[in-house]
Design a protein around this motif. Structure first.
Motif, mmCIF file in Angstrom:
data_model
loop_
_atom_site.group_PDB
_atom_site.id
_atom_site.type_symbol
_atom_site.label_atom_id
_atom_site.label_comp_id
_atom_site.label_asym_id
_atom_site.label_seq_id
_atom_site.Cartn_x
_atom_site.Cartn_y
_atom_site.Cartn_z
ATOM 1 N N LYS A 1 -32.960 7.773 -0.434
ATOM 2 C CA LYS A 1 -34.321 7.395 -0.811
ATOM 3 C C LYS A 1 -35.218 8.610 -1.046
ATOM 4 O O LYS A 1 -35.957 8.647 -2.024
ATOM 5 N N TYR A 2 -35.151 9.610 -0.159
ATOM 6 C CA TYR A 2 -36.066 10.747 -0.243
ATOM 7 C C TYR A 2 -35.394 12.057 -0.643
ATOM 8 O O TYR A 2 -36.064 12.996 -1.019
ATOM 9 N N GLY A 3 -34.101 12.161 -0.502
ATOM 10 C CA GLY A 3 -33.446 13.443 -0.673
ATOM 11 C C GLY A 3 -33.482 14.189 0.648
ATOM 12 O O GLY A 3 -33.965 13.693 1.656
ATOM 13 N N SER A 4 -32.997 15.403 0.622
ATOM 14 C CA SER A 4 -33.011 16.182 1.855
ATOM 15 C C SER A 4 -34.425 16.708 2.107
ATOM 16 O O SER A 4 -35.278 16.703 1.225
ATOM 17 N N ILE A 5 -34.645 17.194 3.310
ATOM 18 C CA ILE A 5 -35.965 17.733 3.647
ATOM 19 C C ILE A 5 -36.234 18.990 2.831
ATOM 20 O O ILE A 5 -37.360 19.218 2.387
ATOM 21 N N LYS A 6 -35.212 19.797 2.582
ATOM 22 C CA LYS A 6 -35.391 21.000 1.763
ATOM 23 C C LYS A 6 -35.768 20.642 0.330
ATOM 24 O O LYS A 6 -36.617 21.297 -0.271
#
Length: 134
Positions: free
Chosen positions: A107-112
């Motif tokens: 949904k969001y991708g990784s935090i990086k």
């Protein structure tokens, strides 16, 4: 192109790029107006705060999952009949952790990746606000 072909192409483009934040990677940021970028940056900040909260809660949930094993061993030691089966919740909680982590990544991708989008937006807004910025 006919109107129907254009409509189909636009519908396909919208389906592909449902998240406007992800569109920044596909298209040049110069296409977006400053007001729209400021709105996108505000939405990014809200989504980033939510994502960090999700990850923090998920990490806390997983860090507390060994309690199931301790509870099961204690129940087995004191011969409490049905409480000793609680140990099965430990692998289930790890399975839930992996699935929720994959869902958040989808949904969001990784935090990086999320941080990278935010830095792109912030840098572009800084450029547009300050004409002397090089």
């Amino acid at each position: 192109m006919t109107d129907q072909q254009i409509d189909r192409y636009l519908a396909r483009l919208e389906r592909t790029h449902r998240s406007e934040l992800k569109m920044i990677h596909q298209f040049s940021i110069d296409y977006f107006e400053t007001d729209y970028l400021e709105e996108l940056y505000d939405r990014w900040q809200a989504a980033h705060k939510k994502l960090l909260s999700y990850h923090k809660n998920l990490l806390l949930f997983t860090a507390l999952s060994p309690i199931w094993l301790v509870l099961a061993l204690t129940a087995n030691y004191f011969e409490i009949p049905y409480l000793s089966y609680v140990g099965i919740l430990f692998p289930l909680s790890l399975f839930a952790y992996i699935n929720i982590l994959l869902f958040l990544y989808k949904k969001y991708g990784s935090i990086k990746q999320h941080d990278h989008i935010g830095s792109i937006l912030e840098l572009e807004l800084m450029k547009r606000r300050d004409r002397m910025y090089i």
